[in-house]
Structure formats: C-alpha cells, structure tokens
Design an enzyme around this catalytic site. Structure first.
Site, PDB file in Angstrom:
ATOM      1  N   ASP A 170      43.517  88.049  41.285  1.00 49.00           N
ATOM      2  CA  ASP A 170      43.392  87.611  39.842  1.00 49.00           C
ATOM      3  C   ASP A 170      43.724  86.327  39.527  1.00 49.00           C
ATOM      4  OD1 ASP A 170      42.489  90.033  38.435  1.00 49.00           O
ATOM      5  OD2 ASP A 170      44.249  90.844  37.376  1.00 49.00           O
ATOM      6  N   ASP A 226      46.695 100.900  35.218  1.00 48.16           N
ATOM      7  CA  ASP A 226      46.511  99.358  35.439  1.00 48.16           C
ATOM      8  C   ASP A 226      47.892  98.997  34.246  1.00 48.16           C
ATOM      9  OD1 ASP A 226      44.578  99.588  36.752  1.00 48.16           O
ATOM     10  OD2 ASP A 226      43.315 100.252  35.361  1.00 48.16           O
TER      11      ASP A 226
END
Length: 724
Positions: free
Chosen positions: A143, A367
């Site tokens: 990311d 997550d």
C-alpha cells in the site's frame, strides 16, 4: 500450470538468479499459521498451503514465545526441505497512511530507525550463508507507493498523513533502501506491492503509478535490477477473473464501464490488470523479465451467492451486478469482507507474465478490529472495519461489508476463516460437477448480407472447461448452430429488418446468456449497395512539422469493402488515400488545424465523419522547439481526466518546458501529476517537474491531470509549448 509443491532439496549455495523463483520450488509452509488453520473444522484440507510471513514490526524479526522470528522461520524452512520462503516487508515510517487499522510503530520521520533497526537486521539474517540455498521472496511494503499516487495529492481519497509522506519522501527513500539492501543478497527476490485493479485500474492512476514505482526503485542506490517483479491484490478481495462479463461488454449501447460498480475502470479483475500493468512497467524501464504475483488467498467468491451466468440486460448496473462474482458492496471495501472465500491455491506460472498465484495474506488473519481495541502495536481503529459504518468517499459512501467482532489486524479470526473455507472457489475437497456457464458472446456484427441472407460473426466466449459451440437466434427462434464464431442465415426477405442474438454452450450443457442483440436489414432486391461504411476511428497525428501534418486512423468496415478515404481540413477536402494514412502539406507554422476522415466504397456510399482531431503545427525549427498534444482519457460530463505529451521536436536537448492553453468553458484543474501548474480563470500554465524537464532531441515527457467542468464542453484546447 504447476502447484507450489514440487519436492526438491535446497542447494548448498546460492543458485543463479532465476526469471521466476517459483519455478521448481518447494515453498515453506509456516507451521504457526498451519496449526491455527488445522485446528478449525475442515481446516486441515488447506493447512499445508504456503503462506507469507509478515514482518510487521521490529519485534517480529526476533520473534516471541507466541510467534517465530525471521531466523526461526528460515531454520524451519531448511528443516522442511523447502527452498523458497515468502516474507512481507511491512514497517515503513508512517505506514499505511490512509488506513488506521494497519498503522505501524514508526512515526513519519523515523526513516533512520527503519533502516538501522528494521531493514539492516533483516538483511543480516537473510545474508547468513546457511540460508544461501533458500530463495527468499520479499513483498515490499504493501500500500505504500499506491498511497502516494492516489491519496496524497488533493483528490477525494487524500489524507493529511499521506500528503506528509509524499512531501517528506520517506516512503520512496524507505522502499529504495529496502530494495537496494535486500536486493544485494544473491538469493533474494524483491516484489513491489502494486495495489489492485480497483485502486489503480484507471489510466489516470496506472500511468502515474508506473512512474512512481520507477522513481522509488531508483532511489537510494536501488536499480531496476533489484526488482524481480510486482504483486497485486495483496490482502485484498478483488476477483482473479470475472467469468460472466468483460470490460468491453455493453448493454443496449451503454458500456459496462459506465456502471456504478466498474465506475469507468479499464479492468474488472486482477489477472487482466496484472498483465496490463506488467506491460506498462516494462515500458517504464523495468526489466522485461519481471513477473507478477497475484494474492488469491481471499478472492474466490464461491458459495451460494456466486452467480452461475451473466446478469439481465435491463441496464448496465443490473447486468454487472448480476454477473460479477466479487460480491462486495463496493470495490473500495477492504476490511474482513463478508461473503469472501479462499481463491485459487498457490500455483506456479498459471498465466502469461504471472510468476505465481500466492497466499500473501494468510487466511484467517484479521484485516483490522471492528471496534476500538487498546494495543501496543500502533494499530488504530479504522471505521472501514466497522460493519455499521456508512462509508466515505473512498468506498462510494456505501456500507463497509465488514464482518462483526473482528480482532486487531494480524490476529486470528476464526469466524472469518470458517467463512473463507465455506465459500472457497475452487471448492475445497475435490472437484465438483461443472455448473459454470460460458460467458456471453460479444462483438456480434454483420460481416456480409444480401437480399436473402445475413452473415454474422462474433468474439469467442470463455468457459472454465471450454466452449463447444454457439446457437444463433433470429428473434426468439433458433435458426442454427456453429462450432466456430460465424454463421450465415439464409432464406430471408429483401429489405427486411431482423434481430439476432447468439448463445455459447459447453460440454456439460451449460448455456451462456445471450449476446447483445444486433439488428440487420437485408439488402433490396438486385445488387444495389446502399450500406455506407462505418466511420473511421482512432484518428491521430503520427508526425508533424512546421508545414505538414501526417495522419493515421483505424480502417473502416463495409459490407462490400472500403475503397478509400477522404480527408478534410475543417470543411475543405484536402486529399484522398487508398490506405489508412495521409500527409497534409503546405501548412503554416504554429497553427491549429482540425481534421476529419470519411470512408467510401465502390458504390459511392460515404461514411459519417470520424471524430475531429485538432493538430497544431510545429514552430519554425530553431534547434530547441517543443510541441504538446492533449488527450481526454475519460470524460463523465461534470469532470474529466486528460494526458498531455510534450515532444522535443528540435535538434538539441532542452532542459525544461512550459505548456499553456486557455479553456473555452468552465474547466478547472483539481490535481495534476508530473508537473506544476497555475490556473487563472480559464488560462492554464504547466511547467515541468524536477525529474522530467530534460528531454533529448526527438524525445518526449508527459503529465496528466483531473479536472472539473461546471459549464461548456470538454473540447480539446489549443496548446502552446515553450522550451526553457
């Protein structure tokens, strides 16, 4: 296509670098994850799958009583007889600036600690000679670089934290240092994280992403030789393939790109995105040997909610929503998604350009927490993990689709693992009866016709076990079948309109949805040809000087064949061509001209005009001139994206450039990449960035931007380029 389980013994010393490190590899199975998976009901069926080990904080390097450290994992890999170990490098300063759940321990300015306390100790362990026979695959900082592309520049998804990381350069410096330091170890293979199609699948994101990846990969001593490839869909849920619709489909003349789910994206799945991105990256300067990894740990989307065919043709939204196997509420939802399933098992070389399908995110690891949980790992509470949150701009202000009662990121989430197992696709535990219908045929067209017959052709469908043939319908009547992608319907009436559709079928008897209907009118009696050719498309300027413009275009189609093309400058016919190119001469320097092209056939039928192309001739050659071309890449009325290419058409290098233009409507630039801009009213000035001002003779640079439009058309303006 080979499973990642070919038994080999690790070499005593480092082997020569491989184009694909997964070729012939026995991949390490993390016993920490395997034990948790096996303890779940039915989990033993997948507990032997190789997963990545996440180094998500400094303490993870040495490990603890609850989890092995890096050296312990490498030692265990040797004991297993494995020769490939998969590691995620994930502890940048200001980590994951756009998502609180995955925030890290290092502050935005602690690049020194990242290097000396994190990367250097990892490198010291990996370079130990006892591990020379292990291929070590590293995924570099999920990311991080994608956040710099989309979340740090004043766009809807921007955050102050991401803007800070873009400004201080520590993401690029950290990634470059990791690539350079770890890439110096002979048996290490670095793969840079490249987000997923629902993040970077637009041209306005993919181009700048490739540029950003190249910049980071050549920072701090790193070179493209330190990069083995890239990985997409890390810890995400985007479908590997969408079997029941394609981005090229349309419904009643409306492209599926206009649907709410696709949202003008150029890709609808990860395989097509990964292959296209690879081509883009090679064009950016990365080695042609780079390979792609795709994380398939949670993108199977099986279970009862998986569609068995294409959706209804009532609208593009109905069609896409009924067709898509990715059942998320929005493609921007990323946290513990409800309804997800295990995807393809880890596999070597499954498709062109793909090194492997991998399980980068170990299934069953959360997550992020669905509510605030105090912790000492720097992990915050992100509302995207809260099933009651109504969303934000990054997910279309929709519900998150997250599972309830989730623990901190990385912690074991039993309910999620059970869901992934139940919804696995392919299913866990063996093969099942083929119930997957082929995709609907596309591109149905009339290739020829007479007063009594119509010849049809179409683009082949895809199917998980293969298409065996096609059924052709005139209205609702089956008029014949074909084993190929063409068919001629005979015995028709002259000057009559007929509607055709085509369906594909496979060996199991599954039948696809119908193609988009095609209306064809047969010719009048006799041999009179009244059908005009299609309009030429793709009109572009292939070259220009101060006194000439060279044009090219894509060939038109006609029922009896195109004989040539007429070229117009404004409303004036300036010449004809029997080919798909033409050069207009005798022009004035630095002047804008508008061109269109029409096709004609032997019967004298003339097509509609192509889309107009505006071209500005070059200035008088002085050895250091430049020109600029402007292209709208996507247009949704209230806004648009555009790309501008600056070309040095002189005979010597230039050290900088400036492009100016004036809009005719109420266009206003909202964000611009690869340059600096000012806009006063309708007047725009763009100058080069520090890294793309120098252009050699005949070379080019580019920039792009997003803009809004509160009035007027998004017509292409006249550009002026000045070499500095």
């Amino acid at each position: 296509m080979l499973p990642l389980a070919t038994a080999v013994q690790p070499a005593a010393a480092a082997e020569a670098k491989l184009d694909n490190p997964y070729a012939g590899a026995k991949v390490y199975v993390n016993p920490d994850w395997s034990a948790k998976a096996a303890a779940e009901p039915g989990g033993s069926a997948v507990a032997n799958q190789p997963t990545f080990v996440w180094m998500d904080r400094i303490a993870a390097i040495s490990g603890s009583s609850a989890a092995k450290g890096l050296r312990a994992h490498l030692d265990t890999a040797l004991a297993q007889g494995a020769n490939l170990v998969q590691i995620v490098i994930y502890d940048l300063p200001g980590r994951d600036c756009s998502a609180l759940a995955s925030n890290g321990e290092l502050g935005a300015t602690e690049i020194g600690r990242y290097k000396t306390e994190y990367i250097d100790p990892i490198a010291a362990i990996m370079s130990d000679s006892k591990y020379a026979g292990l291929r070590i695959v590293n995924v570099i900082e999920p990311d991080s670089l994608p956040n710099l592309v989309t979340n740090a520049g004043g766009t809807a998804g921007s955050t102050d934290a991401c803007a800070t990381m873009k400004a201080n350069g520590n993401y690029e410096a950290g990634v470059g240092y990791a690539l350079h330091t770890l890439g110096a170890i002979p048996n290490v293979y670095n793969y840079i994280d490249a987000a997923h199609h629902g993040w970077l699948g637009w041209d306005s994101n993919m181009g700048p992403a490739a540029t950003e990846f190249k910049k980071a990969a050549t920072t701090g001593g790193a070179t493209v030789n330190d990069v083995a490839g890239f990985i997409v869909n890390t810890a995400n849920y985007s479908a590997l393939t969408e079997p029941y619709f394609k981005v090229t489909d349309s419904v009643n003349g409306t492209t599926v790109r206009q649907s709410k789910w696709v949202d003008w994206n150029y890709y609808v799945d990860e395989l097509s995105f990964a292959q296209a991105l690879r081509t883009k990256l090679i064009g950016e300067g990365f080695n042609s040997s780079i390979g792609m990894l795709i994380d398939t740990s949670r993108n199977g989307w099986g279970g009862t909610a998986r569609p068995a065919g294409s959706g209804p043709l009532t609208s593009v939204d109905d069609y896409v929503n009924g067709s898509r196997v990715d059942r998320r509420i929005h493609a921007g939802n990323w946290c513990n998604q409800s309804g997800a399933g295990l995807g393809e098992r880890p596999t070597t070389a499954p498709a062109t350009g793909i090194d492997a399908y991998v399980w980068a995110k170990p299934p069953g690891e959360s997550d992020g927490a669905s509510q605030v949980i105090p912790n000492d790992e720097g992990k915050g509470f992100d509302r995207m993990c809260d099933p009651t949150y109504t969303g934000n701009g990054r997910n279309g202000n929709s519900m998150t689709g997250a599972l309830a009662n989730s623990p901190l990121a990385g912690a074991w989430f039993s309910a999620q693992f059970q869901q992934l197992l139940a919804n696995a696709y392919p299913p866990v535990g063996g093969t099942t009866t083929d119930t997957q219908a082929p995709t609907a045929p596309t591109g149905l067209t009339s290739s020829a016709k007479t007063s009594s017959s119509v010849s049809l052709s179409w683009t082949a469908s895809t199917d998980n076990v293969g298409v065996t043939g096609y059924d052709v319908y005139r209205g609702s009547t089956l008029v014949g079948s074909s084993a190929t992608t063409s068919f001629t319907d005979t015995g028709l009436t002259a000057s009559t309109a007929y509607s055709y559709t085509v369906k594909a079928k496979d060996a199991a008897g599954n039948v696809s949805a119908a193609s988009t209907a095609l209306s064809v009118t047969t010719s009048a009696g006799g041999t009179t040809d009244t059908q005009a050719p299609t309009a030429p498309t793709g009109l572009t300027s292939s070259a220009k000087t101060s006194s000439s413009v060279s044009l090219s275009w894509t060939a038109s189609t006609d029922n009896v064949g195109v004989t040539g093309y007429d070229v117009y400058r404004g409303s004036t016919l300036v010449g004809s061509s029997a080919t798909t190119s033409f050069t207009d001469t005798g022009l004035t320097a630095s002047t804008a001209y508008s061109y269109t092209v029409k096709a004609k056939d032997a019967a004298g039928n003339v097509s509609a005009a192509s889309t107009a192309l505006s071209v500005t001739t070059s200035g008088t050659s002085n050895g250091s001139g430049c020109t600029a071309t402007y292209k709208v890449s996507s247009d949704w009325g209230a806004g648009f994206n555009a790309d501008v290419t600056v070309t040095n058409n002189g005979t010597t290098a230039i050290n900088g450039w400036k492009v100016t233009w004036t809009y005719g409507g109420q266009q206003k630039i909202s964000n611009l990449w690869n340059g600096s801009y000012t806009q006063t009213g309708q007047a725009v000035t763009v100058t080069n960035a520090a890294y793309n001002g120098a252009i050699g003779a005949g070379g080019s640079a580019s920039f792009g931007f997003g803009a809004t439009n509160s009035g007027g058309s998004n017509a292409v303006p006249t550009l002026t380029c000045t070499a500095l």
